[in-house]
Write a protein that holds these residues in place. Structure first.
Motif, PDB file in Angstrom:
ATOM      1  N   GLN A 190       0.847  -1.208   0.000  1.00  0.00           N
ATOM      2  CA  GLN A 190       0.000   0.000   0.000  1.00  0.00           C
ATOM      3  C   GLN A 190       0.883   1.258   0.000  1.00  0.00           C
ATOM      4  O   GLN A 190       0.719   2.170   0.792  1.00  0.00           O
ATOM      5  N   LEU A 191       1.843   1.273  -0.944  1.00  0.00           N
ATOM      6  CA  LEU A 191       2.725   2.438  -1.080  1.00  0.00           C
ATOM      7  C   LEU A 191       2.046   3.465  -1.988  1.00  0.00           C
ATOM      8  O   LEU A 191       1.489   3.115  -3.030  1.00  0.00           O
ATOM      9  N   THR A 192       2.128   4.707  -1.585  1.00  0.00           N
ATOM     10  CA  THR A 192       1.484   5.763  -2.378  1.00  0.00           C
ATOM     11  C   THR A 192       2.508   6.786  -2.861  1.00  0.00           C
ATOM     12  O   THR A 192       2.149   7.740  -3.532  1.00  0.00           O
ATOM     13  N   ASP A 193       3.762   6.567  -2.501  1.00  0.00           N
ATOM     14  CA  ASP A 193       4.826   7.484  -2.891  1.00  0.00           C
ATOM     15  C   ASP A 193       5.860   6.681  -3.690  1.00  0.00           C
ATOM     16  O   ASP A 193       6.370   5.653  -3.210  1.00  0.00           O
ATOM     17  N   LEU A 194       6.157   7.158  -4.885  1.00  0.00           N
ATOM     18  CA  LEU A 194       7.093   6.430  -5.742  1.00  0.00           C
ATOM     19  C   LEU A 194       8.550   6.563  -5.272  1.00  0.00           C
ATOM     20  O   LEU A 194       9.371   5.670  -5.508  1.00  0.00           O
ATOM     21  N   ILE A 229      -3.525   1.414  -3.659  1.00  0.00           N
ATOM     22  CA  ILE A 229      -4.779   1.774  -4.333  1.00  0.00           C
ATOM     23  C   ILE A 229      -5.472   2.865  -3.522  1.00  0.00           C
ATOM     24  O   ILE A 229      -5.059   3.169  -2.399  1.00  0.00           O
ATOM     25  N   ARG A 230      -6.548   3.401  -4.089  1.00  0.00           N
ATOM     26  CA  ARG A 230      -7.234   4.498  -3.401  1.00  0.00           C
ATOM     27  C   ARG A 230      -8.384   3.964  -2.544  1.00  0.00           C
ATOM     28  O   ARG A 230      -9.461   3.709  -3.043  1.00  0.00           O
ATOM     29  N   TYR A 231      -8.105   3.776  -1.264  1.00  0.00           N
ATOM     30  CA  TYR A 231      -9.179   3.376  -0.342  1.00  0.00           C
ATOM     31  C   TYR A 231      -9.979   4.607   0.078  1.00  0.00           C
ATOM     32  O   TYR A 231     -11.151   4.522   0.357  1.00  0.00           O
ATOM     33  N   ALA A 232      -9.273   5.739   0.164  1.00  0.00           N
ATOM     34  CA  ALA A 232      -9.945   6.988   0.574  1.00  0.00           C
ATOM     35  C   ALA A 232      -9.455   8.099  -0.343  1.00  0.00           C
ATOM     36  O   ALA A 232      -9.859   8.173  -1.491  1.00  0.00           O
ATOM     37  N   GLU A 233      -8.549   8.919   0.154  1.00  0.00           N
ATOM     38  CA  GLU A 233      -8.090  10.065  -0.634  1.00  0.00           C
ATOM     39  C   GLU A 233      -6.632   9.914  -1.074  1.00  0.00           C
ATOM     40  O   GLU A 233      -6.009  10.895  -1.480  1.00  0.00           O
ATOM     41  N   GLU A 234      -6.071   8.719  -0.943  1.00  0.00           N
ATOM     42  CA  GLU A 234      -4.648   8.549  -1.239  1.00  0.00           C
ATOM     43  C   GLU A 234      -4.291   8.998  -2.659  1.00  0.00           C
ATOM     44  O   GLU A 234      -5.099   8.841  -3.578  1.00  0.00           O
ATOM     45  N   THR A 235      -3.074   9.533  -2.808  1.00  0.00           N
ATOM     46  CA  THR A 235      -2.583   9.769  -4.167  1.00  0.00           C
ATOM     47  C   THR A 235      -2.064   8.429  -4.682  1.00  0.00           C
ATOM     48  O   THR A 235      -1.607   7.593  -3.897  1.00  0.00           O
ATOM     49  N   LEU A 236      -2.121   8.248  -5.985  1.00  0.00           N
ATOM     50  CA  LEU A 236      -1.735   6.954  -6.539  1.00  0.00           C
ATOM     51  C   LEU A 236      -0.412   7.039  -7.290  1.00  0.00           C
ATOM     52  O   LEU A 236      -0.073   8.077  -7.847  1.00  0.00           O
ATOM     53  N   ILE A 237       0.291   5.921  -7.309  1.00  0.00           N
ATOM     54  CA  ILE A 237       1.507   5.830  -8.124  1.00  0.00           C
ATOM     55  C   ILE A 237       1.066   5.507  -9.554  1.00  0.00           C
ATOM     56  O   ILE A 237       0.338   4.531  -9.787  1.00  0.00           O
ATOM     57  N   ASP A 238       1.495   6.318 -10.493  1.00  0.00           N
ATOM     58  CA  ASP A 238       1.122   6.109 -11.884  1.00  0.00           C
ATOM     59  C   ASP A 238       1.947   4.949 -12.465  1.00  0.00           C
ATOM     60  O   ASP A 238       3.179   4.950 -12.342  1.00  0.00           O
ATOM     61  N   PRO A 239       1.296   3.970 -13.100  1.00  0.00           N
ATOM     62  CA  PRO A 239       2.047   2.823 -13.635  1.00  0.00           C
ATOM     63  C   PRO A 239       3.198   3.241 -14.553  1.00  0.00           C
ATOM     64  O   PRO A 239       4.288   2.650 -14.489  1.00  0.00           O
ATOM     65  N   LEU A 240       2.970   4.265 -15.374  1.00  0.00           N
ATOM     66  CA  LEU A 240       4.029   4.706 -16.296  1.00  0.00           C
ATOM     67  C   LEU A 240       5.237   5.247 -15.542  1.00  0.00           C
ATOM     68  O   LEU A 240       6.388   4.899 -15.837  1.00  0.00           O
ATOM     69  N   ALA A 241       4.962   6.091 -14.554  1.00  0.00           N
ATOM     70  CA  ALA A 241       6.044   6.666 -13.750  1.00  0.00           C
ATOM     71  C   ALA A 241       6.784   5.556 -13.001  1.00  0.00           C
ATOM     72  O   ALA A 241       8.014   5.581 -12.856  1.00  0.00           O
ATOM     73  N   MET A 258      10.952  -7.097 -13.653  1.00  0.00           N
ATOM     74  CA  MET A 258       9.783  -7.789 -13.104  1.00  0.00           C
ATOM     75  C   MET A 258       9.179  -6.985 -11.966  1.00  0.00           C
ATOM     76  O   MET A 258       9.877  -6.238 -11.290  1.00  0.00           O
ATOM     77  N   CYS A 259       7.883  -7.170 -11.762  1.00  0.00           N
ATOM     78  CA  CYS A 259       7.290  -6.708 -10.513  1.00  0.00           C
ATOM     79  C   CYS A 259       6.244  -7.736 -10.135  1.00  0.00           C
ATOM     80  O   CYS A 259       5.861  -8.585 -10.949  1.00  0.00           O
ATOM     81  N   GLU A 260       5.812  -7.702  -8.890  1.00  0.00           N
ATOM     82  CA  GLU A 260       4.871  -8.722  -8.413  1.00  0.00           C
ATOM     83  C   GLU A 260       3.779  -8.015  -7.634  1.00  0.00           C
ATOM     84  O   GLU A 260       3.899  -7.816  -6.436  1.00  0.00           O
ATOM     85  N   LEU A 261       2.740  -7.653  -8.358  1.00  0.00           N
ATOM     86  CA  LEU A 261       1.692  -6.820  -7.774  1.00  0.00           C
ATOM     87  C   LEU A 261       0.521  -7.664  -7.291  1.00  0.00           C
ATOM     88  O   LEU A 261       0.099  -8.595  -7.970  1.00  0.00           O
ATOM     89  N   GLY A 262       0.033  -7.322  -6.125  1.00  0.00           N
ATOM     90  CA  GLY A 262      -1.158  -7.979  -5.604  1.00  0.00           C
ATOM     91  C   GLY A 262      -2.313  -7.002  -5.594  1.00  0.00           C
ATOM     92  O   GLY A 262      -3.168  -6.968  -6.476  1.00  0.00           O
ATOM     93  N   ARG A 263      -2.278  -6.127  -4.617  1.00  0.00           N
ATOM     94  CA  ARG A 263      -3.372  -5.183  -4.386  1.00  0.00           C
ATOM     95  C   ARG A 263      -3.714  -4.331  -5.622  1.00  0.00           C
ATOM     96  O   ARG A 263      -4.881  -4.116  -5.932  1.00  0.00           O
ATOM     97  N   ALA A 264      -2.662  -3.876  -6.312  1.00  0.00           N
ATOM     98  CA  ALA A 264      -2.915  -2.976  -7.449  1.00  0.00           C
ATOM     99  C   ALA A 264      -3.653  -3.686  -8.582  1.00  0.00           C
ATOM    100  O   ALA A 264      -4.265  -3.042  -9.427  1.00  0.00           O
ATOM    101  N   LEU A 265      -3.608  -5.018  -8.592  1.00  0.00           N
ATOM    102  CA  LEU A 265      -4.313  -5.754  -9.647  1.00  0.00           C
ATOM    103  C   LEU A 265      -5.724  -6.159  -9.242  1.00  0.00           C
ATOM    104  O   LEU A 265      -6.630  -6.198 -10.077  1.00  0.00           O
TER     105      LEU A 265
END
Ligand code: LLP
Length: 408
Positions: A190-194, A229-241, A258-265
């Motif tokens: 649940q990271l919101t900062d890149l 992901i956005r549960y409330a007002e969180e800023t999101l990490i853009d996939p491209l960035a 590689m990356c291994e995403l759970g929540r974001a998917l």
């Protein structure tokens, strides 16, 4: 896609997990496309939602699988994920798990300690086949998330520090039964900062460069999961960035990213549908008691997590305009059994429906039978189909492995 929650509740009952497969595919593609032009593998972190159909869905889209037990590896294989796309992580792998993973010829075992590496070498030697390995680096970067889901600091049990990793890679390179092919980090969920991910990627990529200089050629660079992901007002990490930051860090190196995403998917593609049982007032405090509980969705009480609530009521029945704050709680005998606090709700009636949003990750997988409650059913909806992917658990299902010692 709009989901007909009322019909689903009539057909399958509540509490009910509902997954939108189109949304999951959209989430996957956003990341896959972000890495276009690079050699890449997007893996699905099975722990987020382990239903075979969900894993299979990502498999058909081309995803790999990140697994944390041999059970998850078996799920991935059963769901048809190609073995060369499966990775097995975790700080406490047991011999039988190592052995099975090696026999299954998966892509690699991700090692989390020197002691584990020696164990893997031993098992590989006994089997007579070298083990493809990666090493999980603990880069000591603060991911700025909830302490329970922060994993990239030295105070956390995960991974190994850089100097130890170097020693391990050199050992592995010289071992007949270890083949170091990958490198890995995962600093939290649940990271919101890149920025912390970019920093960790840089640290780990620099390590890849210094390993290359001493003849250790890494092929797979796994940046873990953790995108929020956005549960409330969180800023999101853009996939491209996100993809750019990883590509930038590894510039000039010939690697499969590689990356291994759970929540974001899966997170925002899942809903927990529940029915109101009762309302009650204790002094000034208003409670709405529903048929879902902490055994169905543990996140609120475990992490203080916020899940938005959508009130649906009943078809053809007006709801009062006036809304007042209430805590939404379940039937379990614990004060910690709450799903949402201080939610503005109209006067509710028996069988009114509520939707607990963003429940597609770490919802069902963290559910339990506490209070001898059967686990909820799981249903998939997509543009052209609707199907049950796990039946509601019955009482008989729950006691199947038990024996009453005394005959009664
Ligand atoms: N890779 C590794 C090595 C992991 O440990 C995890 C999650 C992931 C990938 C996937 O992380 P994601 O992309 O889903 O953030 N139960 C907690 C989350 C625990 C995450 C554990 N590891 C929650 O409900 O928030």
């Amino acid at each position: 896609m709009s989901i007909d929650f009322h019909t689903l509740s009539q057909k399958y009952g509540t509490p009910l997990y509902i997954y939108d497969f189109d949304k999951m595919a959209e989430n996957y593609r956003a990341f896959k496309e972000a890495f276009s032009g690079q050699k890449s593998l997007i893996s699905y972190a099975v722990k987020a939602n382990s239903n075979l159909s969900v894993i299979q869905h990502f498999g058909t889209l081309g995803a790999g699988a990140d697994c944390v037990s041999i059970g998850e590896v078996r799920r991935a294989l059963t769901a048809g994920i190609e073995r060369y796309k499966i990775i097995f992580s975790g700080v406490g792998k047991q011999d039988h798990e190592i052995e099975e993973a090696l026999n299954e010829e998966i892509l690699m075992l991700n090692l989390e300690s020197e002691a584990e590496m020696k164990r893997v070498e031993l098992v590989a030697r006994a089997l007579g086949k070298p083990a493809r390995i990666s090493i999980r680096i603990n880069p000591n970067v603060d991911p700025k998330t909830h302490p329970y889901i922060s994993t990239g600091l030295h105070e956390n049990k995960f991974g190994v520090e850089i100097s130890m990793a170097k020693r391990m890679y050199i050992y592995a390179k010289n071992s007949e039964f270890l083949e170091p092919v990958g490198i890995h980090f995962h600093i939290g969920s649940q990271l919101t900062d890149l920025a912390p991910i970019a920093e960790a990627a840089q640290i780990v990529a620099d390590l890849v460069r210094s390993l290359k200089a001493i003849g250790v050629e890494i092929k797979f660079f796994d940046a873990g999961g953790g995108v929020g992901i956005r549960y409330a007002e969180e800023t999101l990490i853009d996939p491209l960035a996100y993809a750019e930051a990883i590509a930038e860090a590894t510039k000039g190196l010939d690697l499969t990213l590689m990356c291994e995403l759970g929540r974001a998917l899966t997170g925002d593609a899942g809903y927990l549908l529940s029915s109101v049982l009762y309302e009650k007032q204790n002094g000034d405090k208003r409670f709405v008691i529903v048929d879902a509980a902490m055994n169905d969705l543990l996140r609120p009480t475990l992490y203080g997590a916020h899940h938005r609530i959508t009130f649906l009521g009943q078809v053809g029945q007006e709801t009062s305009q006036e809304r007042n704050k209430a805590d939404i709680v379940g039937p379990i005998c614990e004060s910690g059994d709450w799903l949402a606090k201080e939610v503005a709700l109209p006067q509710t009636r028996h069988n009114d429906l509520i939707v607990i949003e963003d429940a597609g990750a770490y919802g069902f997988t963290m559910s339990s039978n506490y209070n001898t409650r059967g686990r909820a059913a799981e249903v998939v909806v997509s543009q052209n189909s609707e199907r049950v992917i796990r039946q509601r658990e019955s009482f008989e299902d729950q006691i199947r492995l038990e024996k009453a010692y005394l005959h009664v």
